[in-house]
Design an enzyme around this catalytic site. Sequence first.
Site, PDB file in Angstrom:
ATOM      1  CB  THR A 288     -41.167 -15.898 -23.092  1.00 16.77           C
ATOM      2  OG1 THR A 288     -42.587 -15.844 -23.117  1.00 16.77           O
ATOM      3  CG2 THR A 288     -40.645 -15.058 -21.942  1.00 16.77           C
TER       4      THR A 288
ATOM      5  CE  LYS B  22     -43.892 -12.983 -21.927  1.00 19.14           C
ATOM      6  NZ  LYS B  22     -44.170 -14.155 -20.983  1.00 19.14           N
TER       7      LYS B  22
ATOM      8  CB  THR C 282     -48.512 -15.755 -18.334  1.00 18.00           C
ATOM      9  OG1 THR C 282     -48.476 -16.473 -17.245  1.00 18.00           O
ATOM     10  CG2 THR C 282     -47.115 -15.251 -18.474  1.00 18.00           C
TER      11      THR C 282
ATOM     12  CG  ASN D 202     -46.920 -25.312 -23.105  1.00 18.61           C
ATOM     13  OD1 ASN D 202     -46.314 -24.428 -22.520  1.00 18.61           O
ATOM     14  ND2 ASN D 202     -47.876 -25.071 -23.989  1.00 18.61           N
TER      15      ASN D 202
ATOM     16  CB  THR E 227     -35.437 -29.739 -20.975  1.00 21.36           C
ATOM     17  OG1 THR E 227     -36.625 -30.083 -21.670  1.00 21.36           O
ATOM     18  CG2 THR E 227     -35.567 -30.106 -19.530  1.00 21.36           C
TER      19      THR E 227
END
Lengths: 386, 386
Positions: free
Chosen positions: B146, B168, B179, B381, B386
């Site tokens: 990501t 990842k 995460t 972050n 957006t």
Amino acid sequence: MSVTAPAGFTASGITAGIKDSGKPDLALVVNTGPEFVAAAVTTPNRFCAAPVYLTREVAEGGRAKAVVLNSGGANACTGERGMDDAYAMAEQTAAQVGCEPGEVMVCSTGLIGAFLLMDIVTAGIAQAAYALSDSGGEDAAVAIMTTDTVPKTAQVSTAGFTVGGMSKGAGMLNPAMATMLAVITTDAAVSVEVAQRALQAGVAVSFNRMDSDGCQSTNDTVILLANGASGVSASEADLTAAVTEVCTSLTKQMLADAEGASHTIAVTVSGAASEAAAEAAARTVTSSNLFKAAIFGGDPNWGRILSALGTLPEDECPYDREAVSVAMNGTPIFAGGAPQDGASSVDLSAHDVTVDIDLAAGEACVTVWTNDLTHDYVEENSAYST
Amino acid sequence: MSVTAPAGFTASGITAGIKDSGKPDLALVVNTGPEFVAAAVTTPNRFCAAPVYLTREVAEGGRAKAVVLNSGGANACTGERGMDDAYAMAEQTAAQVGCEPGEVMVCSTGLIGAFLLMDIVTAGIAQAAYALSDSGGEDAAVAIMTTDTVPKTAQVSTAGFTVGGMSKGAGMLNPAMATMLAVITTDAAVSVEVAQRALQAGVAVSFNRMDSDGCQSTNDTVILLANGASGVSASEADLTAAVTEVCTSLTKQMLADAEGASHTIAVTVSGAASEAAAEAAARTVTSSNLFKAAIFGGDPNWGRILSALGTLPEDECPYDREAVSVAMNGTPIFAGGAPQDGASSVDLSAHDVTVDIDLAAGEACVTVWTNDLTHDYVEENSAYST
């Protein structure tokens, strides 16, 4: 305004030279009586600073005539020499204002781990004593500032007595208590026990509900001095209400001036099984860097609210995830386990942001305030000691 | 390298079009047997994503033939429709690779709260199945990225068998588990019970000791697939050692690539009363924004280490503050309750920073890794969704 709003208090704030900048860095608050009731709430941090030990000791006796406060150095993690320096500050203040050393509370704020330059502090205390006046509350509020950009003061008059206060603190605001020093004064006549309970109650729902960056200070101290100069015996309820109002006003001023912040965020959790559960749920959101960075970016990335809520153990905060609903700035964004229309279009351009979480698991409701995580926060805190 | 290093595994990574960027976003890992042992460790987050539920269910049976992974969307907080989509991914993968839907694990990563575009995902699974190859491990590692800037892969060959892995994750690394998605493969022959225990043991001292920003994800999943294709029955000790080595390598790669980080920081707490106390002490430092911002600024503001340590309740982590000593990059900075000479001159210019805390209260020792808090962290972050 400030600590000299109630009758029977004098204060001053002067430049001793502790700060390299030449800005004011030493303050005195003196209770001229007739009574000398004192209470304090201090940081639970196990590496608390030397002056915190001293102030706790004085508070146990319930009696104080003066508070000496310096900015420009925290006198924390400074060992035996630090304790000697804190006691020396109390002795010098006592000599200057005419009381016993055991009647002086001491507060310090600034960099941890540096020794105070006691020659400068001693000269400063004499200068501050000379400057004491019954309109010195504003000067005192300025002299305790560190990275604050504005002084914080408040006052409330009610039921025949007045409560005044000043505080400093713009970072290191924390889950247990903000970094902050605050002195609250009142001309009400109250017992030591009532003063201590009113202070604890006021702090619990104001300073302790502010979580700027999740960090807890070594020096947090909130002091209440009461002298009965108004001639009015305040009820516990009246005193608690007035002290809470002053503390809440100071809290909001501190949040608005938090280091580098561009938004003030109120996270309200309702429908919780208990007040503790509501507070835990609110704090898990206010301590999320990802959420706080998103608010800085004006990005209603509400998944970060739910992801933070999801980290709470079930026994600490029971809820059914299908029943939880979340709104931002009044717009429903999540309910029934799924996103709501309009979730991505919440407007975050205003300074104040509200997050309302309904856990649908009880009746308790708590608001915790925080601010966003910004470039300026990183900048100020990456270059603080050097 | 990667998940296709051990015998009997194929993999692929392709662009399905889930990401707007056109970068690879869908990966498959297929176990060609002869055995189909599977284990998983998943996030404890109560708002965990739909694919996490599905993968847990499959892991309970201890058997899987394939893993399908997508980036570009987390399928978290997406309600019933999200669950349907996760099951559809398993069904389509099963049809493409020739197994039962109940033998397919699913992982998703990306923005929380958005629905997957299932037409694109379905076509992508067919494309990925067509691309499967026994050298496809690197492509798979790229397709799960990501905000990662580089793919993370590792392999270890030992005692006649091989363990390979990919992961990842570059943000949202957390106190319970980072995460992250990771798939570990091995051609060792092992029972389901041994596989599950080895995976848990490896994760506990690697991914779970990495605390990038204190945030916990809804999608964290680590999967271990074992097929016995080497013909070698691995002992539990050998398998655990090899899995731990692969997990640790992946952990360090993830830290080095953490969102916006400019330093990797290893906080080691020794002399603790228990492993839990040591870990709690280390985590209280790795989760301090003030400390992490200071490291970014190259500022040895060590008071923030002690102020963080001071927040630990005594029953959770006993120590005598006079006995605690702290070193940064090998230089003693605090001992005997007071600062040490040279405390303010520690050089923090190198990428790797070490903080060594001796609590002098026992024998336990734990290292937790983190990174600094930087402008780039805030930037990445604040503009993620957006």
